[in-house]
Write an enzyme that holds these catalytic residues in place. Structure first.
Site, PDB file in Angstrom:
ATOM      1  N   GLU A  58       0.800  -1.232   0.000  1.00  0.00           N
ATOM      2  CA  GLU A  58       0.000   0.000   0.000  1.00  0.00           C
ATOM      3  C   GLU A  58       0.829   1.278   0.000  1.00  0.00           C
ATOM      4  OE1 GLU A  58      -2.779  -0.463   3.234  1.00  0.00           O
ATOM      5  OE2 GLU A  58      -3.254  -2.516   2.639  1.00  0.00           O
ATOM      6  N   GLU A  62      -6.030 -10.536  -1.390  1.00  0.00           N
ATOM      7  CA  GLU A  62      -6.752 -10.399  -0.115  1.00  0.00           C
ATOM      8  C   GLU A  62      -8.269 -10.326  -0.320  1.00  0.00           C
ATOM      9  OE1 GLU A  62      -5.168  -7.265   2.325  1.00  0.00           O
ATOM     10  OE2 GLU A  62      -3.098  -7.645   1.749  1.00  0.00           O
TER      11      GLU A  62
HETATM   12  O1  G3I Z   1      -4.548 -11.802  18.127  1.00  0.00           O
HETATM   13  C1  G3I Z   1      -3.958 -10.719  18.863  1.00  0.00           C
HETATM   14  C2  G3I Z   1      -4.216 -10.930  20.323  1.00  0.00           C
HETATM   15  O2  G3I Z   1      -3.459 -12.058  20.772  1.00  0.00           O
HETATM   16  C3  G3I Z   1      -3.802  -9.679  21.088  1.00  0.00           C
HETATM   17  O3  G3I Z   1      -4.119  -9.838  22.446  1.00  0.00           O
HETATM   18  C4  G3I Z   1      -4.533  -8.480  20.495  1.00  0.00           C
HETATM   19  C5  G3I Z   1      -4.184  -7.194  21.221  1.00  0.00           C
HETATM   20  O4  G3I Z   1      -2.876  -6.797  20.835  1.00  0.00           O
HETATM   21  O5  G3I Z   1      -4.164  -8.312  19.115  1.00  0.00           O
HETATM   22  C6  G3I Z   1      -4.550  -9.425  18.349  1.00  0.00           C
HETATM   23  O6  G3I Z   1      -4.015  -9.240  17.082  1.00  0.00           O
HETATM   24  C7  G3I Z   1      -4.705  -8.361  16.214  1.00  0.00           C
HETATM   25  C8  G3I Z   1      -4.873  -9.112  14.902  1.00  0.00           C
HETATM   26  O7  G3I Z   1      -5.417  -8.283  13.889  1.00  0.00           O
HETATM   27  C9  G3I Z   1      -5.771 -10.330  15.072  1.00  0.00           C
HETATM   28  O8  G3I Z   1      -7.067  -9.897  15.359  1.00  0.00           O
HETATM   29  C10 G3I Z   1      -3.839  -7.133  15.976  1.00  0.00           C
HETATM   30  O9  G3I Z   1      -3.817  -6.372  17.159  1.00  0.00           O
HETATM   31  C11 G3I Z   1      -4.445  -6.322  14.851  1.00  0.00           C
HETATM   32  O10 G3I Z   1      -3.594  -5.223  14.540  1.00  0.00           O
HETATM   33  C12 G3I Z   1      -4.537  -7.181  13.602  1.00  0.00           C
HETATM   34  O11 G3I Z   1      -5.124  -6.429  12.542  1.00  0.00           O
HETATM   35  C13 G3I Z   1      -4.760  -6.905  11.234  1.00  0.00           C
HETATM   36  C14 G3I Z   1      -4.491  -5.669  10.361  1.00  0.00           C
HETATM   37  O12 G3I Z   1      -4.216  -6.067   9.012  1.00  0.00           O
HETATM   38  C15 G3I Z   1      -3.275  -4.916  10.863  1.00  0.00           C
HETATM   39  O13 G3I Z   1      -2.184  -5.778  10.761  1.00  0.00           O
HETATM   40  C16 G3I Z   1      -5.904  -7.726  10.647  1.00  0.00           C
HETATM   41  O14 G3I Z   1      -6.037  -8.942  11.374  1.00  0.00           O
HETATM   42  C17 G3I Z   1      -5.613  -8.026   9.182  1.00  0.00           C
HETATM   43  O15 G3I Z   1      -6.726  -8.669   8.589  1.00  0.00           O
HETATM   44  C18 G3I Z   1      -5.328  -6.736   8.407  1.00  0.00           C
HETATM   45  O16 G3I Z   1      -4.992  -7.101   7.106  1.00  0.00           O
HETATM   46  C19 G3I Z   1      -4.657  -5.999   6.227  1.00  0.00           C
HETATM   47  C20 G3I Z   1      -3.474  -6.426   5.378  1.00  0.00           C
HETATM   48  O17 G3I Z   1      -2.375  -6.694   6.226  1.00  0.00           O
HETATM   49  C21 G3I Z   1      -3.140  -5.342   4.343  1.00  0.00           C
HETATM   50  N1  G3I Z   1      -4.326  -5.037   3.525  1.00  0.00           N
HETATM   51  C22 G3I Z   1      -5.484  -4.602   4.309  1.00  0.00           C
HETATM   52  C23 G3I Z   1      -5.860  -5.703   5.309  1.00  0.00           C
HETATM   53  C24 G3I Z   1      -7.071  -5.274   6.103  1.00  0.00           C
HETATM   54  O18 G3I Z   1      -6.769  -4.170   6.885  1.00  0.00           O
END
Ligand code: G3I
Length: 355
Positions: free
Chosen positions: A168, A275
């Site tokens: 991105e 994605e």
């Molecule tokens: O699972 C942990 C948990 O163990 C922990 O206690 C909690 C608090 O820190 O966090 C949890 O992890 C979270 C994870 O999602 C799983 O739910 C992260 O904080 C959170 O930041 C993460 O968000 C991800 C996001 O990218 C940022 O990395 C999303 O899952 C993921 O689907 C999303 O994917 C992005 C792609 O990388 C790039 N394109 C867009 C897409 C959607 O935003």
């Protein structure tokens, strides 16, 4: 057209920076099969269907139970760690690397001979606070990023088939996103990241991954300008990822998406839908929303199948029970009980090349 358009956006400057940047003379090496990895998947003919992949996170792998793993192994052929390879997860504090959660997913994939898409090395989200709040000169941040990319790609050398090197980099109107990388290093960060990743693993296929570039519009034009500039400069970019996070009222017509893919294919790059999910919440009758969602899945899959360079479609998860946009949006091919939805059948049908 792109040159004139880019000039109006100042992208020619960006492209020139790429062209004038520290460009290794390395060509984008065709990746060889990694030891222990399955042979690299390439569509040898347009009659061969694109491969189907899924984003997987370690929480689901650990806790979702057997139906999750069964569905994953029965229907999907490759894996992208959903967030476990982001910089804030891998180097939460400077010099302290924590690979365990990502290693678990990679080990699962390698055990089942499923290629892994590394996601993602350089992004303006999930940047650890010690980087975001540091006081960096350009040389210091370049050195830090070089060390980070070399450490991570070397750690997974032979286990990860391809990387989303830069994720991105563009804004909706086609300018370079003002990430810390862009602000401190400048647009050269893109070519540098690709060069460093290639040096760490010459066999990995290296992608630039973007969302919202599935239409023939300013962002897509800017992406084409950026990517063609990298190719022209001999930067080792091997592919472009189109994320395809779509909505019921925001999705490209099949002819338009196919045209976009053909344009990038002409650059000699591998293309992937990286994605795919479809936000299908709302108050309209559920059956209608699921039918509209299925039509979009079919359109995206058929567009990829129509362009031989498009080798893989990855859905951003498997089941509506675990999605970044919330279960109520029902964005994925399987429902919360792992029952195939209309989107699943449409996805499969779309992946089957016509003619
Ligand atoms: O699972 C942990 C948990 O163990 C922990 O206690 C909690 C608090 O820190 O966090 C949890 O992890 C979270 C994870 O999602 C799983 O739910 C992260 O904080 C959170 O930041 C993460 O968000 C991800 C996001 O990218 C940022 O990395 C999303 O899952 C993921 O689907 C999303 O994917 C992005 C792609 O990388 C790039 N394109 C867009 C897409 C959607 O935003």
């Amino acid at each position: 057209m792109f040159g004139k358009f880019a000039l109006s956006l100042g992208l020619t400057v960006t492209a020139a920076a790429v062209l004038g940047g520290l460009c290794g003379s390395v060509a984008s090496a065709a990746p060889a099969p990694h030891a222990g990895q399955p042979a690299v998947f390439n569509r040898t003919s347009a009659a061969e269907a694109p491969q189907l992949g899924a984003a997987v996170n370690d929480v689901m792998l650990d806790k979702a139970g057997p139906r999750y793993v069964q569905t994953l192994l029965a229907h999907y052929r490759s894996i992208t760690p959903e967030w476990e390879m982001e910089m804030s997860q891998l180097e939460p504090s400077r010099g302290h690397f924590t690979f365990a959660r990502a290693d678990q997913i990679v080990a699962f994939a390698n055990r089942h001979h499923m290629p892994v898409r590394g996601h993602t090395l350089v992004w303006d989200e999930m940047v650890p606070s010690w980087v975001l709040h540091g006081s960096w000169t350009r040389a210091q941040l370049e050195s830090m990023l070089h060390t980070y990319i070399t450490t991570v790609v070397s750690h997974y050398r032979g286990k990860v088939e391809e990387w989303d090197v830069v994720n991105e980099p563009l804004t909706t109107d086609g300018h370079m996103r003002q990430s810390i990388w862009e602000r401190v290093i400048g647009p050269d960060y893109v070519s540098l990241a690709f060069r460093w990743a290639h040096e760490a693993d010459p066999h990995a296929r290296l992608f630039l991954n973007e969302y919202g570039a599935e239409w023939n519009d300013p962002k897509e034009h800017a992406l084409y300008q950026l990517v063609s500039g990298l190719k022209a400069a001999g930067i080792p970019i091997g592919g472009v990822g189109f994320q395809a996070h779509l909505l019921l009222d925001a999705h490209p017509p099949q002819a338009e998406l196919t045209g976009v893919l053909r344009q990038f294919a002409a650059l000699g790059l591998r293309l992937e839908i990286t994605e795919l999910d479809v936000r299908a919440g709302g108050s309209a009758p559920l059956a209608r929303r699921m039918a509209e969602e299925a039509s979009i899945y079919r359109t995206v899959a058929a567009s990829c199948a129509a362009v031989r360079a498009c080798a893989r479609v990855t859905t951003w998860g498997i089941t509506d029970a675990a999605t970044w946009i919330g279960t109520s949006n029902r964005p994925l091919p399987f429902d919360t009980h792992y029952r195939a939805k209309p989107a699943w059948y449409a996805l499969r049908a779309g992946l089957t090349p016509r003619g």
